[in-house]
Design a protein around this motif. Structure first.
Motif, short mmCIF file in Angstrom:
data_model
loop_
_atom_site.label_atom_id
_atom_site.label_comp_id
_atom_site.label_asym_id
_atom_site.label_seq_id
_atom_site.Cartn_x
_atom_site.Cartn_y
_atom_site.Cartn_z
N GLN A 59 -73.76 17.62 -18.83
CA GLN A 59 -74.70 17.40 -19.54
C GLN A 59 -74.78 15.34 -19.30
N ALA A 60 -73.42 14.92 -18.27
CA ALA A 60 -73.32 13.66 -17.79
C ALA A 60 -73.54 13.97 -16.78
N GLY A 61 -73.72 15.28 -15.58
CA GLY A 61 -73.83 14.36 -14.65
C GLY A 61 -72.31 14.50 -13.52
N THR A 62 -71.27 14.32 -14.51
CA THR A 62 -69.97 13.75 -13.44
C THR A 62 -69.03 14.09 -14.18
N PRO A 63 -67.77 15.39 -14.07
CA PRO A 63 -67.07 15.72 -14.41
C PRO A 63 -66.04 14.63 -16.06
N PRO A 64 -65.95 15.09 -16.90
CA PRO A 64 -65.09 14.84 -18.00
C PRO A 64 -63.74 14.06 -17.32
N PRO A 65 -63.74 13.00 -18.57
CA PRO A 65 -61.99 12.95 -18.12
C PRO A 65 -61.07 13.81 -18.81
N CYS A 66 -60.19 13.23 -19.02
CA CYS A 66 -59.02 13.81 -19.76
C CYS A 66 -58.57 13.76 -21.05
N SER A 67 -59.23 14.98 -21.64
CA SER A 67 -59.69 14.58 -22.76
C SER A 67 -57.93 13.74 -23.88
N LYS A 68 -57.31 13.67 -23.20
CA LYS A 68 -55.88 13.27 -23.98
C LYS A 68 -56.06 11.72 -22.84
N CYS A 69 -55.71 11.52 -22.44
CA CYS A 69 -55.19 10.41 -21.37
C CYS A 69 -56.47 9.95 -20.62
N GLY A 70 -57.94 10.40 -20.84
CA GLY A 70 -58.53 9.70 -20.38
C GLY A 70 -58.64 10.03 -18.33
N GLY A 71 -57.92 10.55 -17.93
CA GLY A 71 -56.89 10.45 -16.27
C GLY A 71 -58.72 11.27 -15.81
N ILE A 72 -58.40 11.38 -13.93
CA ILE A 72 -59.12 12.25 -13.87
C ILE A 72 -58.69 13.21 -13.72
N LEU A 73 -59.71 14.43 -13.95
CA LEU A 73 -59.22 16.45 -14.16
C LEU A 73 -59.73 16.31 -12.40
N LYS A 74 -58.80 17.37 -11.99
CA LYS A 74 -59.62 18.35 -10.72
C LYS A 74 -58.29 19.59 -11.17
N THR A 75 -59.48 20.40 -10.82
CA THR A 75 -59.31 22.11 -9.98
C THR A 75 -57.35 21.77 -10.11
N ALA A 76 -57.16 22.74 -10.21
CA ALA A 76 -55.41 23.06 -10.75
C ALA A 76 -55.02 23.65 -9.12
N THR A 77 -55.88 22.41 -8.26
CA THR A 77 -55.36 24.00 -6.33
C THR A 77 -54.40 22.36 -5.51
N ILE A 78 -54.57 23.08 -4.33
CA ILE A 78 -53.96 21.38 -3.15
C ILE A 78 -55.03 21.12 -2.17
N SER A 79 -55.44 19.89 -2.61
CA SER A 79 -56.40 20.34 -1.38
C SER A 79 -55.68 19.54 0.05
N PHE A 80 -56.11 19.31 0.39
CA PHE A 80 -55.59 18.71 2.16
C PHE A 80 -55.27 17.09 1.60
N GLY A 81 -54.30 16.92 2.26
CA GLY A 81 -53.92 15.28 1.90
C GLY A 81 -52.91 15.15 0.40
N GLN A 82 -52.77 15.82 0.15
CA GLN A 82 -52.33 15.69 -1.44
C GLN A 82 -51.13 16.70 -0.72
N SER A 83 -50.21 16.33 -1.57
CA SER A 83 -49.17 16.17 -1.77
C SER A 83 -48.51 18.53 -1.89
N MET A 84 -47.87 19.16 -1.67
CA MET A 84 -47.30 19.96 -1.52
C MET A 84 -46.61 19.82 -3.47
N PRO A 85 -47.11 20.78 -3.80
CA PRO A 85 -45.91 21.12 -6.19
C PRO A 85 -44.27 20.97 -5.28
N GLU A 86 -43.53 19.59 -5.78
CA GLU A 86 -42.01 19.94 -5.18
C GLU A 86 -41.45 21.55 -5.82
N GLU A 87 -41.51 21.52 -6.96
CA GLU A 87 -41.04 22.78 -8.15
C GLU A 87 -41.62 24.56 -6.79
#
Length: 246
Positions: free
Chosen positions: A144-172
């Motif tokens: 609809q907008a040509g850009t990814p929408p913000p979080c519907s709860k807080c307006g933050g950035i949405l990303k696939t729930a994957t770990i990208s290069f340069g992103q910290s490994m999931p501690e848990e």
């Protein structure tokens, strides 16, 4: 050699299975690192670039949507199903995976038995509040907008729930994987090149802690020399041979 593999599995009490891209290529999902793979066609987008640039976020999501048909149409193969049977039997206590395709869950393995080191591409999360969003929501907003929408709860950035290069490994997840590895008496690495750390460190930890180490991979790996058994075979047929009536 599959007879020797079966003997190891039969004698073990707590088996950990560790899977990489090689098990999912048998379901039609391409290996990112191999010649002709996705990362030879497109340079990976680093996490800091994703965060800093809306253009990079648009590019990342466009790549995701282009790949969606490949992932959503993929089904668990014989290897996934054999691992699921071994989990159901109580023989395999945990499945640690580098894969992001959700095929272990689709094979019937409960979430609590799966440790996803590199996340999951079948849904999105807010990077601020961690709220889960379905891909359909993101895609509808993107189209609809040509850009990814913000979080519907807080307006933050949405990303696939994957770990990208340069992103910290999931501690848990890292802690869960370490605990499972230290508790096992047999560690089976399947379809992984075993070159991506820290994930590739778990077979070493298992071996150093006294567990037997088996590697099933079509090609040689750097850890073959410390393994108790190496099988350069396809995962599906090899694992299926472990099940009754095969």
């Amino acid at each position: 050699m599959t007879t020797i593999l079966k003997d190891y599995v039969d004698q073990a009490k707590r088996v950990v299975v560790f899977t990489g891209a090689g098990i999912s290529t048998e379901s039609g999902i391409p290996d990112f690192r191999s010649p002709g793979g996705l990362w030879t066609q497109n340079k990976p987008i680093y996490f800091q670039d994703f965060m800093a640039s809306e253009a990079m976020r648009v590019e990342a999501w466009q790549r995701k949507f282009n790949m969606d048909d490949t992932f959503t149409n993929a089904q668990p193969n014989a290897g996934h199903m054999a691992i699921a049977r071994l989990v159901q039997s109580g023989k395999v206590t945990s499945v640690i995976t580098q894969n992001i395709d959700n095929l272990h869950q689709d094979s019937g393995i409960p979430d609590e038995r799966i440790v996803e080191l590199h996340g999951n591409t079948t849904y999105a999360k807010c990077l601020d509040c961690s709220t889960r969003h379905e891909i359909e929501f993101v895609r509808a907003g993107f189209e609809q907008a040509g850009t990814p929408p913000p979080c519907s709860k807080c307006g933050g950035i949405l990303k696939t729930a994957t770990i990208s290069f340069g992103q910290s490994m999931p501690e848990e997840e890292m802690l869960r994987a370490e605990a499972a590895t230290l508790a096992c008496d047999l560690f089976i690495a399947i379809g992984s090149s075993l070159v991506v750390y820290p994930a590739a460190g778990f077979p070493i930890i298992a071996k150093q802690n006294g567990a037997a180490l088996i590697i099933i991979n079509r090609e040689e790996t750097e850890l073959d020399e410390i393994a108790d058994l190496v099988l350069n075979t396809e995962a599906g047929p090899t694992l299926s041979a472990l099940l009754p009536h095969n």
